[in-house]
Design a protein around this motif. Structure first.
Motif, PDB file in Angstrom:
ATOM      1  N   THR A 183      20.450   6.753  12.950  1.00 11.58           N
ATOM      2  CA  THR A 183      21.239   5.778  13.756  1.00 11.58           C
ATOM      3  C   THR A 183      21.488   4.528  13.351  1.00 11.58           C
ATOM      4  N   HIS A 184      20.242   4.021  13.654  1.00 12.31           N
ATOM      5  CA  HIS A 184      19.890   1.886  13.406  1.00 12.31           C
ATOM      6  C   HIS A 184      18.908   1.417  13.992  1.00 12.31           C
ATOM      7  N   LEU A 185      17.826   0.986  13.722  1.00  7.89           N
ATOM      8  CA  LEU A 185      16.425   1.092  13.630  1.00  7.89           C
ATOM      9  C   LEU A 185      16.664  -0.410  14.919  1.00  7.89           C
ATOM     10  N   HIS A 186      16.475   0.586  15.737  1.00  3.89           N
ATOM     11  CA  HIS A 186      16.092  -0.360  17.644  1.00  3.89           C
ATOM     12  C   HIS A 186      15.251   0.924  18.260  1.00  3.89           C
ATOM     13  N   THR A 187      14.436  -0.030  18.635  1.00  4.28           N
ATOM     14  CA  THR A 187      12.804   0.445  19.432  1.00  4.28           C
ATOM     15  C   THR A 187      13.147   1.891  19.474  1.00  4.28           C
TER      16      THR A 187
END
Length: 278
Positions: A100-104
């Motif tokens: 969904t997104h590139l967070h840790t």
């Protein structure tokens, strides 16, 4: 697919406007989504689904053995992959990973350590995210913690030639029948939600456009790590209103067990009802 519950201090850090006074004023949050003192319950997990004959994983959590600045994410040792395999999604059998997104805390199981090297966990899968998302981070002035995350959880997938970037129109796009990507920008510029459908049934995986059920009643509450807080709020309000009273099952990526419910309109605003444990 459960990974790990997050510690109580996560709520005040992540959603600082969700004070105990605010949380306790919404009784429906207790006991599943908050304790009696107004402390939020949150968790890390991902979703494993079958769509059009494909085995799909949506987001990959925090991961094991990763060096992280956040103590709650640092050097985890969980049985996530065992649980995923037991559910019929052995890593080698997965066809598609949607990020969904590139967070840790959404890319950690993209890779696992083999002989001291980070290698793709799902070697036969295509990993997919928004082109807007990847391009944003390519030009972002990252701190060392975020650079480390890209080194161990994103770059190995790219170097293996497994990452696909997609241009998602404003009204969304179907990947395969029953699996649709919806742009939900604000938390990050290229953030995606994932809509699932089968016949007259529908579900939606929120990613981080909604972190916790308290935001249904109080959509103005944003995350401390929203890239564009104003846009995140507009996106959240629009998405929640579009789901209210439709019977769509809402799957919150950080909702604690129970992780799913349906949004209903009440006299005091939106709430989650008819929830079930996934």
């Amino acid at each position: 697919m459960d990974e790990v519950p997050l510690p109580p201090e996560t709520g005040p850090w992540l959603l600082p406007a969700a004070t105990p006074e605010v949380v306790t004023s919404h009784g429906w949050l207790r006991p599943d989504f908050a304790d009696d003192t107004g402390v939020l319950r949150l968790a890390s997990h991902s979703f494993a689904i079958s769509a059009a004959g494909l085995k799909v994983v949506v987001d990959t959590g925090i991961g094991n053995g990763k060096q992280r600045a956040n103590p709650a994410w640092h050097d985890l040792r969980t049985g996530y992959l065992d649980r995923l395999t037991a559910a019929g999604f052995a890593p080698e059998s997965v066809d598609l990973v949607v990020l969904t997104h590139l967070h840790t805390d959404h890319v950690g199981w993209n890779t696992r350590s083999v002989a001291g090297e980070w290698v793709p966990t799902f070697p036969n899968a295509r990993y997919l995210t928004s082109r807007v998302e990847r391009d944003f981070w390519a030009g972002y002035d990252m701190d060392e913690a975020r650079r480390q995350m890209f080194r161990d959880s994103v770059h190995p997938v790219e170097e293996a030639g497994l990452l696909d970037l997609v241009d998602v129109p404003a009204d969304g796009m179907d990947l395969v029948p029953g699996l649709r990507l919806l742009p939900t920008p604000g938390h990050t510029p290229g953030h995606l939600a994932v809509r699932l459908s089968s016949g007259d049934r529908a579900a939606l995986i929120t990613g981080d456009c909604v972190h916790h059920p308290v935001q249904l009643s109080r959509p103005e509450i944003g995350s401390c790590v929203d890239i564009d807080p104003a846009r995140a709020e507009v996106t959240r309000r629009s998405l929640l209103n579009s789901l209210a009273d439709t019977g769509t099952l809402v799957l919150g990526t950080h909702f604690p067990p129970p992780t799913a419910g349906r949004i209903v309109t009440t006299s005091t605003g939106l709430a989650l009802a008819g929830w079930s444990r996934t």
